[in-house]
Design a protein around this motif. Structure first.
Motif, PDB file in Angstrom:
ATOM      1  N   GLY A  99       0.865  -1.178   0.000  1.00 26.10           N
ATOM      2  CA  GLY A  99       0.000   0.000   0.000  1.00 26.10           C
ATOM      3  C   GLY A  99       0.897   1.222   0.000  1.00 26.10           C
ATOM      4  N   SER A 100       0.352   2.379  -0.401  1.00 27.46           N
ATOM      5  CA  SER A 100       1.222   3.561  -0.381  1.00 27.46           C
ATOM      6  C   SER A 100       1.490   4.011   1.056  1.00 27.46           C
ATOM      7  N   ASN A 101       0.652   3.573   2.004  1.00 26.43           N
ATOM      8  CA  ASN A 101       0.943   3.850   3.422  1.00 26.43           C
ATOM      9  C   ASN A 101       2.339   3.360   3.795  1.00 26.43           C
ATOM     10  N   LEU A 104       4.875   5.737   2.682  1.00 25.55           N
ATOM     11  CA  LEU A 104       4.883   6.933   3.545  1.00 25.55           C
ATOM     12  C   LEU A 104       5.678   6.636   4.819  1.00 25.55           C
ATOM     13  N   PHE A 125      -4.264  13.722   5.585  1.00 31.45           N
ATOM     14  CA  PHE A 125      -4.438  12.280   5.762  1.00 31.45           C
ATOM     15  C   PHE A 125      -3.881  11.843   7.127  1.00 31.45           C
ATOM     16  N   TYR A 128      -0.086  10.648   8.065  1.00 33.21           N
ATOM     17  CA  TYR A 128       1.124  11.496   8.145  1.00 33.21           C
ATOM     18  C   TYR A 128       1.584  11.691   9.598  1.00 33.21           C
ATOM     19  N   ASN A 178      -7.224  13.872   1.055  1.00 30.37           N
ATOM     20  CA  ASN A 178      -8.200  13.167   1.880  1.00 30.37           C
ATOM     21  C   ASN A 178      -8.047  13.701   3.311  1.00 30.37           C
ATOM     22  N   ASP A 205       1.416  13.193  -2.473  1.00 34.19           N
ATOM     23  CA  ASP A 205       0.590  11.985  -2.352  1.00 34.19           C
ATOM     24  C   ASP A 205      -0.525  12.073  -3.399  1.00 34.19           C
ATOM     25  N   ALA A 207      -2.748   9.591  -4.273  1.00 35.12           N
ATOM     26  CA  ALA A 207      -3.599   8.396  -4.155  1.00 35.12           C
ATOM     27  C   ALA A 207      -4.872   8.522  -5.005  1.00 35.12           C
ATOM     28  N   TYR A 208      -5.346   9.764  -5.186  1.00 37.44           N
ATOM     29  CA  TYR A 208      -6.621   9.969  -5.911  1.00 37.44           C
ATOM     30  C   TYR A 208      -6.430  10.644  -7.262  1.00 37.44           C
ATOM     31  N   THR A 235      -1.147   4.648  -5.713  1.00 34.16           N
ATOM     32  CA  THR A 235      -1.676   3.406  -5.132  1.00 34.16           C
ATOM     33  C   THR A 235      -2.531   2.629  -6.131  1.00 34.16           C
ATOM     34  N   SER A 237      -4.900   0.856  -4.731  1.00 34.90           N
ATOM     35  CA  SER A 237      -6.069   0.604  -3.877  1.00 34.90           C
ATOM     36  C   SER A 237      -7.359   1.185  -4.443  1.00 34.90           C
ATOM     37  N   LYS A 238      -7.267   2.349  -5.061  1.00 29.58           N
ATOM     38  CA  LYS A 238      -8.477   3.098  -5.403  1.00 29.58           C
ATOM     39  C   LYS A 238      -8.945   2.787  -6.823  1.00 29.58           C
ATOM     40  N   ARG A 246      -3.186  -4.494  -1.163  1.00 34.46           N
ATOM     41  CA  ARG A 246      -2.111  -3.663  -0.614  1.00 34.46           C
ATOM     42  C   ARG A 246      -0.909  -3.515  -1.538  1.00 34.46           C
TER      43      ARG A 246
HETATM   44  N1  PMP Z   1      -2.908   8.697   0.780  1.00 31.52           N
HETATM   45  C1  PMP Z   1      -4.153   9.130   0.929  1.00 31.52           C
HETATM   46  C2  PMP Z   1      -4.418  10.597   0.800  1.00 31.52           C
HETATM   47  C3  PMP Z   1      -5.184   8.224   1.211  1.00 31.52           C
HETATM   48  O1  PMP Z   1      -6.436   8.665   1.400  1.00 31.52           O
HETATM   49  C4  PMP Z   1      -4.888   6.841   1.292  1.00 31.52           C
HETATM   50  C5  PMP Z   1      -5.952   5.807   1.546  1.00 31.52           C
HETATM   51  N2  PMP Z   1      -6.900   6.097   2.447  1.00 31.52           N
HETATM   52  C6  PMP Z   1      -3.560   6.459   1.149  1.00 31.52           C
HETATM   53  C7  PMP Z   1      -2.592   7.405   0.876  1.00 31.52           C
HETATM   54  C8  PMP Z   1      -3.105   5.061   1.351  1.00 31.52           C
HETATM   55  O2  PMP Z   1      -3.618   4.155   0.504  1.00 31.52           O
HETATM   56  P1  PMP Z   1      -3.013   2.707   0.374  1.00 31.52           P
HETATM   57  O3  PMP Z   1      -2.135   2.437   1.556  1.00 31.52           O
HETATM   58  O4  PMP Z   1      -4.201   1.817   0.343  1.00 31.52           O
HETATM   59  O5  PMP Z   1      -2.227   2.714  -0.890  1.00 31.52           O
END
Ligand code: PMP
Length: 378
Positions: A99-101, A104, A125, A128, A178, A205, A207-208, A235, A237-238, A246
């Motif tokens: 996941g990108s988390n 981070l 988010f 962080y 987010n 970031d 992600a979106y 990511t 994920s979305k 992940r």
């Molecule tokens: N960055 C932002 C702004 C997010 O909202 C999210 C998911 N909620 C993530 C990163 C992390 O996403 P993931 O770990 O699923 O890639």
């Protein structure tokens, strides 16, 4: 219990609260005695997982299942190769994460620590502050733009510059952000990168990103050539509907990627997830369908909310945050009893806002019906 934390860990970890994820849908159904629940709480893809991923998963189960006793490729060669082609970048500049988390967190472990500070916006988010405080860095929260600004609750990049000093290790910016859905104009990010001291790592970031209108999307890939201190995170994920698998990644300079890779767990992304992510990259139809439907549904949902007198923040993401004009947690509870899960934002210090993921047309209709029922009874 008498476990003692080191003084440094004490300082950082005591300031944190355990992230509380939503309950599994099946548990909620049982608890509430409901037969169906519409979940619009976590900005997931309402159309599920990209079909190419499902096919790859089925093929893997029948053919590749034989490899599950092997460790995954710790360098993620095959997936990085495809990502390198996609972004026209050297493989040495890509870091894969669970996941990108994960990316981070790795970034925080490399560039933050005691004596260092992390700078990010109010209403940013939740991860962080977690990754920064976990390594005992100071967190500096930049007040967001006011409710009356063109981009209400958005990042104030001039304010960021005022918070950055010689001890700043990492700056986190998200566009779209987010939980607000707000975004930054490409020119504003560029001007910010020009002004940030070269020794400060900036995480952009994205992600979106896929949900942004083409005309608003930054060409962050080009910036990576100009700013060796820039890390762009993405990511699966979305947009690819792979949140449960992940996989995320970072694009950066080779030097930064090398530093991050030194602290990365060797097998941080599992074999099935990498295989599926490779397949996802070939599923352009699903990406187009998801983004186009999201744009249409997002516009109609915000129109419906505004028509009910509920002011929406501008959003280019796959969710809308709106002002309930009253405490939103009781509304969230009442919506839950109607079988619809949304996200109250009290933990983000937006106690009168709710965030709703843009669902399918049908899900949005169910959401609005539940909302009307709840507002009528409020
Ligand atoms: N960055 C932002 C702004 C997010 O909202 C999210 C998911 N909620 C993530 C990163 C992390 O996403 P993931 O770990 O699923 O890639």
């Amino acid at each position: 219990m008498s476990i003692t934390l080191s003084d440094q860990a004490h300082a950082g970890i005591h300031g944190l609260h355990t992230y509380v994820p939503g309950k599994p849908i099946e548990d909620l159904k049982r608890e509430l005695g409901l037969t169906s629940i519409v979940k619009l709480a976590s900005n997931e893809n309402p159309f599920g997982t990209a079909p190419a991923v499902k096919r790859a998963l089925a093929a893997f189960a029948s053919e590749g299942g034989n490899d599950l006793h092997r460790y995954p490729d710790g360098n993620g060669f095959a997936l990085k190769h495809k990502l390198a082609e996609r972004h026209d970048i050297e493989m040495s500049r890509i870091t894969l994460g669970n996941g990108s988390n994960d990316v981070l967190e790795l970034t925080a472990r490399v560039f933050l620590g005691p004596g260092k500070n992390a700078v990010f916006s109010q209403y940013a988010f939740a991860v962080y502050p977690i990754v920064a405080r976990a390594v005992n860095a100071e967190t500096r929260v930049v007040p967001a733009l006011g409710a009356e600004a063109d981009m209400p609750y958005g990042h104030d990049l001039d304010g960021f510059l005022e918070h950055i000093d010689e001890n700043t290790g990492v700056v986190f910016i998200a566009s779209p952000n987010n939980p607000t859905g707000t975004w930054l104009a490409p020119g504003a990010i560029e001007a910010f990168m020009d002004a940030v001291p070269a020794g400060v790592v900036v995480v952009l970031d994205e992600a979106y990103l896929e949900y942004q209108a083409d005309s608003e999307r930054p060409n962050s890939r080009a910036w990576l050539e100009r700013y060796p201190n820039l890390i762009v995170t993405r990511t699966f994920s979305k947009i690819y509907g792979m949140a449960g698998l992940r996989v995320g990644y970072a694009l950066s300079s080779a030097e930064v990627a090398d530093l991050i890779n030194r602290v990365r767990q060797p097998f941080n992304v599992n074999i099935v997830a990498m295989h599926c992510a490779e397949a996802a990259l070939a599923d352009d139809d699903f990406v187009v369908y998801s983004t186009e439907t999201n744009a249409v549904q997002r516009a109609s949902l915000s129109q419906e909310l505004e028509a009910r007198g509920l002011a929406c923040l501008p959003s280019q993401a796959n969710f809308i945050t709106f002002d309930c004009g009253r405490a939103s947690t009781p509304l969230f509870d009442a919506m839950l009893r109607e079988g619809v899960i949304v996200r109250p934002l009290a933990s983000y210090e937006m106690p009168e806002h709710l965030r709703v993921t843009v669902g399918s047309e049908e899900e949005n209709r169910i959401f609005l019906t539940a909302l009307d029922a709840v507002l009528a009874g409020a």
